[in-house]
Write an enzyme that holds these catalytic residues in place. Structure first.
Site, PDB file in Angstrom:
ATOM      1  N   ASN A   1      31.293  -5.987  -2.259  1.00 11.57           N
ATOM      2  CA  ASN A   1      31.168  -6.541  -3.606  1.00 11.57           C
ATOM      3  C   ASN A   1      29.911  -5.978  -4.246  1.00 11.57           C
ATOM      4  OD1 ASN A   1      31.507  -8.272  -5.869  1.00 11.57           O
ATOM      5  ND2 ASN A   1      30.168  -9.804  -4.954  1.00 11.57           N
ATOM      6  N   THR A   2      29.971  -5.772  -5.551  1.00  9.17           N
ATOM      7  CA  THR A   2      28.769  -5.389  -6.275  1.00  9.17           C
ATOM      8  C   THR A   2      28.328  -6.536  -7.163  1.00  9.17           C
ATOM      9  OG1 THR A   2      27.766  -3.755  -7.741  1.00  9.17           O
ATOM     10  CG2 THR A   2      30.093  -4.204  -8.094  1.00  9.17           C
ATOM     11  N   HIS A   3      27.008  -6.759  -7.194  1.00 12.58           N
ATOM     12  CA  HIS A   3      26.463  -7.931  -7.893  1.00 12.58           C
ATOM     13  C   HIS A   3      25.291  -7.501  -8.773  1.00 12.58           C
ATOM     14  CE1 HIS A   3      25.549 -12.122  -8.581  1.00 12.58           C
ATOM     15  NE2 HIS A   3      24.278 -11.844  -8.334  1.00 12.58           N
TER      16      HIS A   3
ATOM     17  N   ASP B   1      27.962 -14.520  -2.238  1.00 11.85           N
ATOM     18  CA  ASP B   1      27.007 -13.403  -2.281  1.00 11.85           C
ATOM     19  C   ASP B   1      25.991 -13.452  -1.144  1.00 11.85           C
ATOM     20  OD1 ASP B   1      28.268 -12.351  -4.547  1.00 11.85           O
ATOM     21  OD2 ASP B   1      27.066 -13.597  -5.890  1.00 11.85           O
TER      22      ASP B   1
ATOM     23  N   GLY C   1      30.586 -16.722   2.229  1.00  7.37           N
ATOM     24  CA  GLY C   1      29.648 -17.383   1.319  1.00  7.37           C
ATOM     25  C   GLY C   1      29.662 -16.774  -0.079  1.00  7.37           C
TER      26      GLY C   1
ATOM     27  N   ASP D   1      31.293 -11.862   2.862  1.00  5.17           N
ATOM     28  CA  ASP D   1      31.612 -12.850   3.887  1.00  5.17           C
ATOM     29  C   ASP D   1      32.093 -14.116   3.178  1.00  5.17           C
ATOM     30  OD1 ASP D   1      29.376 -14.152   2.933  1.00  5.17           O
ATOM     31  OD2 ASP D   1      28.134 -13.777   4.702  1.00  5.17           O
TER      32      ASP D   1
ATOM     33  N   ARG E   1      44.270 -23.243  -3.992  1.00  3.88           N
ATOM     34  CA  ARG E   1      43.451 -22.053  -3.823  1.00  3.88           C
ATOM     35  C   ARG E   1      43.867 -21.274  -2.575  1.00  3.88           C
ATOM     36  NH1 ARG E   1      38.712 -20.835  -6.902  1.00  3.88           N
ATOM     37  NH2 ARG E   1      38.093 -18.893  -5.948  1.00  3.88           N
TER      38      ARG E   1
HETATM   39  C1  GAR Z   1      29.315  -5.923 -12.887  1.00  2.60           C
HETATM   40  O1  GAR Z   1      27.984  -5.936 -13.359  1.00  2.60           O
HETATM   41  C2  GAR Z   1      29.401  -6.683 -11.585  1.00  2.60           C
HETATM   42  O2  GAR Z   1      28.251  -6.603 -10.795  1.00  2.60           O
HETATM   43  C3  GAR Z   1      29.572  -8.093 -12.061  1.00  2.60           C
HETATM   44  O3  GAR Z   1      30.484  -7.964 -13.117  1.00  2.60           O
HETATM   45  C4  GAR Z   1      30.243  -6.733 -13.799  1.00  2.60           C
HETATM   46  C5  GAR Z   1      31.566  -6.052 -14.026  1.00  2.60           C
HETATM   47  O4  GAR Z   1      31.491  -5.145 -15.060  1.00  2.60           O
HETATM   48  N1  GAR Z   1      30.046  -8.923 -11.003  1.00  2.60           N
HETATM   49  C6  GAR Z   1      29.597 -10.157 -10.784  1.00  2.60           C
HETATM   50  O5  GAR Z   1      28.809 -10.720 -11.518  1.00  2.60           O
HETATM   51  C7  GAR Z   1      30.154 -10.824  -9.536  1.00  2.60           C
HETATM   52  N2  GAR Z   1      29.506 -12.074  -9.292  1.00  2.60           N
HETATM   53  P1  GAR Z   1      32.765  -4.257 -15.457  1.00  2.60           P
HETATM   54  O6  GAR Z   1      33.915  -5.189 -15.717  1.00  2.60           O
HETATM   55  O7  GAR Z   1      32.334  -3.505 -16.673  1.00  2.60           O
HETATM   56  O8  GAR Z   1      33.053  -3.353 -14.284  1.00  2.60           O
END
Ligand code: GAR
Length: 197
Positions: free
Chosen positions: A110-112, A148, A146, A144, A64
């Site tokens: 990051n978006t979650h 999320d 961790g 960071d 990794r």
């Molecule tokens: C999004 O909803 C994003 O928040 C999530 O994957 C999706 C991507 O959608 N990410 C996670 O869950 C990260 N842990 P997309 O491929 O249509 O952009």
């Protein structure tokens, strides 16, 4: 404009929203490269927009840590003459490691698809639904080390509807998520980059 690199694993609807925003004449940012950890369908959005792409699969690397260093090198190579102003994880389903983190201090977001700190990890939508919450949403964080756990930069709520499945709920979350992420990237792009300590 600020130069950003986007990392994806999936269909890339979030990437597509960023590309559209970057193409606006007054955009504060441009996407200089898109990186995936596999043969992500979302790479097609980048190719269509003539944005350079790279693929760095975990399984191509013995450890990794090697993968993490290869990822950092690929980001540097895609961004060319200077490091990117911002690295955006847009549906990137792996944790980035110390090589990537230390190369871009405070400049990885990051978006979650959940209201962090609730339901972190790879199944934010499924876990929220299983818990029976009535309101969930999306969160943009500073990345960071961790899972999320980084500082929350923006958050929006989405109601869970009677009869929602993981898919229907996720689609409604993604609508607000894409808009929020474009807003965050635009405002970070307009702010000066922090100096390394
Ligand atoms: C999004 O909803 C994003 O928040 C999530 O994957 C999706 C991507 O959608 N990410 C996670 O869950 C990260 N842990 P997309 O491929 O249509 O952009």
């Amino acid at each position: 404009p600020a130069r950003i690199i986007v990392l994806i694993s999936g269909t890339g609807s979030t990437l597509a929203a960023l590309i559209r925003a970057a193409q606006a004449p007054d955009s504060a940012f441009e996407i200089v490269g898109v990186l995936a950890d596999g043969d992500a369908p979302g790479l097609a959005h980048a190719r269509q927009a003539a944005i350079p792409t790279a693929v760095v699969p975990l399984r191509d690397h013995p450890t990794r840590a090697d993968w993490d260093r290869a990822l950092a090198a690929a980001i540097a190579e895609l961004s060319g003459r200077a490091l990117p102003d911002l690295v955006v994880l847009a549906g990137f389903m792996k944790l980035v490691g110390p090589a990537v983190l230390s190369a871009h201090p405070g400049r990885i977001i990051n978006t979650h698809p959940a209201l962090l700190p609730s339901f972190p990890g790879a199944h934010g939508v499924r876990d929220a639904l299983a818990h029976g919450v009535k309101i969930t949403g999306a969160t943009v964080i500073e990345v960071d080390a961790g899972i999320d756990t980084g500082r929350i930069l923006a958050q929006r709520a989405v109601e869970v509807h009677e009869g929602d499945t993981e898919e229907t709920l996720h689609e409604r979350i993604k609508v607000v998520e894409r808009e929020m992420l474009v807003d965050v990237v635009s405002s970070l792009a307009a702010a000066p980059a922090p100096q390394p300590a």
